[in-house]
Design an enzyme around this catalytic site. Sequence first.
Site, PDB file in Angstrom:
ATOM      1  CE  LYS A 193      -4.450  -1.358   1.703  1.00 42.72           C
ATOM      2  NZ  LYS A 193      -5.514  -1.243   2.578  1.00 42.72           N
TER       3      LYS A 193
ATOM      4  CE  LYS B 233      -6.602  -8.753  -2.096  1.00 43.31           C
ATOM      5  NZ  LYS B 233      -6.790  -8.072  -0.694  1.00 43.31           N
TER       6      LYS B 233
ATOM      7  CE  LYS C  78     -13.864  -4.327   1.259  1.00 38.48           C
ATOM      8  NZ  LYS C  78     -12.595  -4.068   2.224  1.00 38.48           N
TER       9      LYS C  78
HETATM   10  P1  TYM Z   1     -10.813  -6.793   3.878  1.00 37.43           P
HETATM   11  O1  TYM Z   1     -11.893  -5.768   4.048  1.00 37.43           O
HETATM   12  O2  TYM Z   1      -9.678  -6.341   2.830  1.00 37.43           O
HETATM   13  O3  TYM Z   1     -11.411  -8.357   3.291  1.00 37.43           O
HETATM   14  C1  TYM Z   1     -12.401  -8.709   4.191  1.00 37.43           C
HETATM   15  C2  TYM Z   1     -12.185 -10.160   3.948  1.00 37.43           C
HETATM   16  O4  TYM Z   1     -12.355 -10.652   2.891  1.00 37.43           O
HETATM   17  C3  TYM Z   1     -11.462 -11.445   2.348  1.00 37.43           C
HETATM   18  N1  TYM Z   1     -10.818 -11.033   1.004  1.00 37.43           N
HETATM   19  C4  TYM Z   1     -10.729 -12.110  -0.113  1.00 37.43           C
HETATM   20  N2  TYM Z   1     -11.023 -13.335   0.025  1.00 37.43           N
HETATM   21  C5  TYM Z   1     -10.855 -14.057  -1.257  1.00 37.43           C
HETATM   22  N3  TYM Z   1     -10.301 -13.429  -2.376  1.00 37.43           N
HETATM   23  C6  TYM Z   1     -10.207 -11.997  -2.395  1.00 37.43           C
HETATM   24  N4  TYM Z   1      -9.955 -11.520  -3.552  1.00 37.43           N
HETATM   25  C7  TYM Z   1     -10.551 -11.415  -1.138  1.00 37.43           C
HETATM   26  N5  TYM Z   1     -10.768  -9.779  -0.826  1.00 37.43           N
HETATM   27  C8  TYM Z   1     -10.801  -9.833   0.367  1.00 37.43           C
HETATM   28  C9  TYM Z   1     -10.300 -10.859   3.305  1.00 37.43           C
HETATM   29  O5  TYM Z   1      -9.126 -11.925   3.378  1.00 37.43           O
HETATM   30  C10 TYM Z   1     -10.874 -10.579   4.463  1.00 37.43           C
HETATM   31  O6  TYM Z   1     -11.255 -11.795   5.258  1.00 37.43           O
HETATM   32  N6  TYM Z   1      -7.529  -6.516   7.734  1.00 37.43           N
HETATM   33  C11 TYM Z   1      -8.859  -7.092   7.233  1.00 37.43           C
HETATM   34  C12 TYM Z   1      -9.974  -6.697   8.024  1.00 37.43           C
HETATM   35  C13 TYM Z   1      -9.881  -6.885   9.454  1.00 37.43           C
HETATM   36  C14 TYM Z   1      -9.982  -8.143  10.296  1.00 37.43           C
HETATM   37  C15 TYM Z   1      -9.820  -7.980  11.644  1.00 37.43           C
HETATM   38  C16 TYM Z   1     -10.292  -9.485   9.786  1.00 37.43           C
HETATM   39  C17 TYM Z   1      -9.745  -5.937  10.406  1.00 37.43           C
HETATM   40  N7  TYM Z   1      -9.674  -6.653  11.884  1.00 37.43           N
HETATM   41  C18 TYM Z   1      -9.864  -9.001  12.402  1.00 37.43           C
HETATM   42  C19 TYM Z   1     -10.059 -10.387  10.541  1.00 37.43           C
HETATM   43  C20 TYM Z   1     -10.102 -10.021  11.932  1.00 37.43           C
HETATM   44  C21 TYM Z   1      -9.281  -6.394   5.832  1.00 37.43           C
HETATM   45  O7  TYM Z   1      -8.454  -5.644   5.553  1.00 37.43           O
HETATM   46  O8  TYM Z   1      -9.933  -7.097   5.102  1.00 37.43           O
END
Ligand code: TYM
Length: 339
Positions: free
Chosen positions: A118, A201, A204
């Site tokens: 990032k 990947k 969003k």
């Molecule tokens: P975030 O918002 O990027 O994504 C949320 C969840 O979706 C999964 N994900 C994917 N899985 C498969 N293929 C993809 N292309 C894909 N894009 C996203 C992510 O792996 C995630 O599970 N840091 C985290 C948010 C977070 C969190 C937490 C997660 C904050 N605190 C505590 C678990 C526990 C994040 O940025 O997710």
Amino acid sequence: MAKANGNKPRVLSGIQPSGNLTIGNYLGALKQWVAVQREYDCFYCVVDLHAITVAQAPAELRRKTRESAAIYIAAGIDPEISTIFVQSHIPAHSELAWILTCMAPLGWLQRMTQFKDKTAKQMQDSIGAGLLNYPSLMAADILLYQAELVPVGDDQNQHLEFTRDLAQRFNHLYGETFTMPSVMNPQAGARIMGLDRPTAKMSKSEESDNHAIFLLDDVGRARKKIGRAVTDSFREIRFSEDKERAGINNLLTIYQAITDEPRASIEAHFSDKGYGDLKREVADCVADTLAPLQARYQELMEEAGYLDSVLKIGREKAGEIAEATLKKAQENIGFLAPS
Ligand code: TYM
């Protein structure tokens, strides 16, 4: 460690309300969340504190936060069984994150892939320090609930390792305080790739129009995006790690993650078919996933007050547990208790 809800082990996970949720978020996270909710005591959070590590427009952030919570429910999270809440509603997240930030070695934070990705193309002065400390906040989210399991896509595995290392460090220095969490990745769909660029990947926040299928995309639009997905010239439908075949592999993975069929039977099913057939069948099962989710989403958004009441109950339930863990961590670290 104290457990609620009939002594079921706890689960915690979250999604950032930083854009439109994608089929990657669904297959990597939400689908697993739904699958475990009867077996575990589940806490599902909309992580708005994480979202502001990059600039967000205030009205948009508010809208996306409600939208995300509604999508959790529309995807099948039952608020009668699971706890749904907004991260910023519980001050303990920020408070524990500070304590953990003070304990997190700078080197560990600087080595995080997400931080490096990032910040790669930005000037130092335009990067908020929150982006560096992001993993400490995520560790706080998980450790506050003494979660044993964290269902996520595989891009989050490094953050989970970090959380475990930090919990171990804290427990070692200040006495047993936090449960050691384990990561849970789905068997299929742990990393869904972009339709336009199947070596990256699906995200969003990607600008390109044909990159992601959004959960609230009109079904016809989702079909069009799948129709335009990048493929190859091999004319062979099979799973493959080969970069040249990443587009077909990604479509097959989406199909596998939705249908839960074994790879061998999927390959057998497509053995005498062409790429057009594959795209059509993937589009059909994506449409079958999106249509009921969107119908439920519309209902929820029209039901005045329902979502707010779910988030209020979630705040109360989550707040109680988070406060208790925070208090214990504060005591163990040597903070003077207020009289
Ligand atoms: P975030 O918002 O990027 O994504 C949320 C969840 O979706 C999964 N994900 C994917 N899985 C498969 N293929 C993809 N292309 C894909 N894009 C996203 C992510 O792996 C995630 O599970 N840091 C985290 C948010 C977070 C969190 C937490 C997660 C904050 N605190 C505590 C678990 C526990 C994040 O940025 O997710």
